[in-house]
Design an enzyme around this catalytic site. Structure first.
Site, PDB file in Angstrom:
ATOM      1  N   TYR A 170      -1.858   1.429  -9.953  1.00 45.50           N
ATOM      2  CA  TYR A 170      -2.104   1.247  -8.452  1.00 45.50           C
ATOM      3  C   TYR A 170      -2.766  -0.036  -8.122  1.00 45.50           C
ATOM      4  O   TYR A 170      -2.540  -0.878  -7.307  1.00 45.50           O
ATOM      5  CB  TYR A 170      -3.010   2.262  -8.088  1.00 45.50           C
ATOM      6  CG  TYR A 170      -3.549   2.056  -6.605  1.00 45.50           C
ATOM      7  CD1 TYR A 170      -2.785   2.275  -5.780  1.00 45.50           C
ATOM      8  CD2 TYR A 170      -5.066   2.234  -6.493  1.00 45.50           C
ATOM      9  CE1 TYR A 170      -3.098   2.290  -4.449  1.00 45.50           C
ATOM     10  CE2 TYR A 170      -5.478   2.110  -5.088  1.00 45.50           C
ATOM     11  CZ  TYR A 170      -4.736   1.947  -4.025  1.00 45.50           C
ATOM     12  OH  TYR A 170      -5.134   2.087  -2.725  1.00 45.50           O
TER      13      TYR A 170
HETATM   14  N1  NAP Z   1      -7.800   6.405   1.066  1.00 45.93           N
HETATM   15  C1  NAP Z   1      -8.533   5.404   0.456  1.00 45.93           C
HETATM   16  O1  NAP Z   1      -9.532   5.807  -0.148  1.00 45.93           O
HETATM   17  C2  NAP Z   1      -7.942   4.079   0.658  1.00 45.93           C
HETATM   18  C3  NAP Z   1      -8.713   3.190  -0.129  1.00 45.93           C
HETATM   19  C4  NAP Z   1      -8.179   1.894  -0.032  1.00 45.93           C
HETATM   20  C5  NAP Z   1      -6.787   1.693   0.269  1.00 45.93           C
HETATM   21  N2  NAP Z   1      -6.165   2.636   0.609  1.00 45.93           N
HETATM   22  C6  NAP Z   1      -4.849   2.567   1.256  1.00 45.93           C
HETATM   23  O2  NAP Z   1      -4.782   2.599   2.573  1.00 45.93           O
HETATM   24  C7  NAP Z   1      -3.460   3.051   2.579  1.00 45.93           C
HETATM   25  C8  NAP Z   1      -3.099   4.045   3.618  1.00 45.93           C
HETATM   26  O3  NAP Z   1      -3.364   5.402   2.831  1.00 45.93           O
HETATM   27  P1  NAP Z   1      -4.303   6.613   3.126  1.00 45.93           P
HETATM   28  O4  NAP Z   1      -5.647   6.896   2.766  1.00 45.93           O
HETATM   29  O5  NAP Z   1      -4.248   6.487   4.833  1.00 45.93           O
HETATM   30  O6  NAP Z   1      -3.292   7.599   2.808  1.00 45.93           O
HETATM   31  P2  NAP Z   1      -2.212   8.739   3.367  1.00 45.93           P
HETATM   32  O7  NAP Z   1      -3.047   9.392   4.852  1.00 45.93           O
HETATM   33  O8  NAP Z   1      -1.600   9.427   2.326  1.00 45.93           O
HETATM   34  O9  NAP Z   1      -1.356   8.013   4.177  1.00 45.93           O
HETATM   35  C9  NAP Z   1      -0.320   7.241   3.496  1.00 45.93           C
HETATM   36  C10 NAP Z   1       0.958   6.917   4.290  1.00 45.93           C
HETATM   37  O10 NAP Z   1       1.769   6.056   3.644  1.00 45.93           O
HETATM   38  C11 NAP Z   1       3.190   6.538   4.055  1.00 45.93           C
HETATM   39  N3  NAP Z   1       4.049   6.474   2.847  1.00 45.93           N
HETATM   40  C12 NAP Z   1       4.148   6.814   1.479  1.00 45.93           C
HETATM   41  N4  NAP Z   1       4.789   6.535   0.840  1.00 45.93           N
HETATM   42  C13 NAP Z   1       5.978   5.971   1.769  1.00 45.93           C
HETATM   43  C14 NAP Z   1       7.311   5.482   1.874  1.00 45.93           C
HETATM   44  N5  NAP Z   1       7.881   5.407   0.677  1.00 45.93           N
HETATM   45  N6  NAP Z   1       7.988   4.826   2.935  1.00 45.93           N
HETATM   46  C15 NAP Z   1       7.036   5.040   3.926  1.00 45.93           C
HETATM   47  N7  NAP Z   1       6.039   5.405   4.293  1.00 45.93           N
HETATM   48  C16 NAP Z   1       5.396   5.931   3.189  1.00 45.93           C
HETATM   49  C17 NAP Z   1       2.880   8.109   4.411  1.00 45.93           C
HETATM   50  O11 NAP Z   1       3.749   8.482   5.405  1.00 45.93           O
HETATM   51  P3  NAP Z   1       4.986   9.555   5.037  1.00 45.93           P
HETATM   52  O12 NAP Z   1       4.663  10.602   3.755  1.00 45.93           O
HETATM   53  O13 NAP Z   1       5.196  10.194   6.022  1.00 45.93           O
HETATM   54  O14 NAP Z   1       6.112   8.566   4.414  1.00 45.93           O
HETATM   55  C18 NAP Z   1       1.404   7.916   5.115  1.00 45.93           C
HETATM   56  O15 NAP Z   1       1.775   7.708   6.574  1.00 45.93           O
HETATM   57  C19 NAP Z   1      -2.454   2.756   1.514  1.00 45.93           C
HETATM   58  O16 NAP Z   1      -1.765   1.912   1.117  1.00 45.93           O
HETATM   59  C20 NAP Z   1      -3.565   3.105   0.422  1.00 45.93           C
HETATM   60  O17 NAP Z   1      -3.294   2.536  -0.878  1.00 45.93           O
HETATM   61  C21 NAP Z   1      -6.739   3.880   0.908  1.00 45.93           C
END
Ligand code: NAP
Length: 282
Positions: free
Chosen positions: A164
């Site tokens: 990651y």
């Molecule tokens: N949560 C944390 O603690 C955290 C911390 C630091 C950074 N982040 C980053 O923040 C971002 C958002 O994550 P989140 O925490 O909000 O998680 P989340 O609620 O699981 O959202 C992930 C999003 O990415 C989309 N996605 C995944 N694979 C995809 C694909 N192949 N094509 C198009 N869309 C795709 C999903 O939509 P579909 O399933 O509908 O495609 C969903 O809308 C990520 O990049 C993550 O690495 C998260």
């Protein structure tokens, strides 16, 4: 040289494309930018969830369009770019938010090279292809902003996140280089190095239960970054970790090794959890 960048950018009347807008940080960001008068283009795979977000933004008086797209499918990205440019012209702000997090130790990863491949597919290759597609129009209009949702892990180098963090670090570095080439055309890049946010992505890790910012708090930081266009948005802990990695790397290795032993792999990472957790974390 570009126009001065310190001026606060208004979102009113702008076109903002948010990937991963069907859930978590992306959904909250889409709502927040729409509330400030932007037309928001929602991208993710699940069309029904995008439609839910689109309808609720429009019910609240905002403007939104939904585009179902798998960002690991390069032909689909090219088709998305063509459609967006035809329907909206240049995108003013691209938020590369869609992503996949994998928290799994090396000991459980020897036969899982596909974890590395799929991390790179969605966290690096997809956003870079989309950015390359939308950049020429931004550069021609001499205005644009690419915001990447990365992670404080790019500074900390936290154990169990090798695939990651490597994929997010690749996007972080690619964008810093790109920013230097597009500076003269007033196209900026921002890397948001977020710590923990409470979303479906972080849910399968028991150690994170109840911790972290809300998606709305994270979205407020994204909006602020769009308005101010900083090169990166860091956390204090991320900065401290980066400094420690620089000045005392062996000490940092030892400290992180202790943390690594204190927080074992989650049930989802070990493959013992339910199917949904497995889908998100395997
Ligand atoms: N949560 C944390 O603690 C955290 C911390 C630091 C950074 N982040 C980053 O923040 C971002 C958002 O994550 P989140 O925490 O909000 O998680 P989340 O609620 O699981 O959202 C992930 C999003 O990415 C989309 N996605 C995944 N694979 C995809 C694909 N192949 N094509 C198009 N869309 C795709 C999903 O939509 P579909 O399933 O509908 O495609 C969903 O809308 C990520 O990049 C993550 O690495 C998260």
């Amino acid at each position: 040289m570009a126009a001065p960048r310190r001026r606060r950018v208004s979102l009113d009347g702008r076109t903002v494309l948010v990937t991963g807008a069907s859930s978590g940080i992306g959904e909250a960001t889409a709502r927040a930018v729409a509330e400030r008068g932007a037309t928001v283009l929602l991208v993710a795979r699940r069309g029904d969830e995008l439609e839910r977000v689109r309808a609720s933004i429009e019910d609240g008086g905002g403007r939104a369009s939904a585009y179902s797209c798998d960002l690991t499918d390069h032909d689909a990205i090219d088709a998305l770019v063509a459609r967006v440019l035809a329907e909206h012209g240049a995108v003013d702000v691209l938020v590369n938010n869609a992503g996949r997090s994998i928290r799994r130790s090396l000991a459980l990863s020897y036969d899982r090279f596909h974890d590395v491949e799929r991390s790179m597919a969605v966290n690096f290759f997809g956003p870079v292809r989309l950015t390359l597609g939308l950049l020429p129009a931004m550069r021609s209009q001499r205005s644009g902003h690419v915001v990447n949702i990365v992670t404080w892990g790019v500074q900390l180098r936290a154990p169990k996140f090798s695939a990651y963090i490597a994929s997010k670090s690749a996007l972080d570095s690619w964008s810093r280089v790109a920013a230097r080439e597009t500076y003269g055309e007033n196209v900026a890049f921002t890397n948001m190095r977020f710590s923990l946010v409470r979303t479906p992505m972080s849910a399968p890790t028991e150690a994170y239960a109840g911790r972290g910012a809300t998606p709305e708090q994270a979205a407020a930081r994204v909006v602020r970054a769009i308005e101010r266009r900083p090169p990166h948005v860091n956390t204090l802990a991320g900065n401290v970790g980066e400094l420690l990695n620089l000045v005392a790397p062996r000490l940092a290795d030892g400290l992180f090794h202790r943390f690594d032993r204190m927080f074992p792999d989650s049930r989802a990472a070990r493959g013992a959890a339910g199917s949904d957790a497995r889908r998100r974390s395997s």
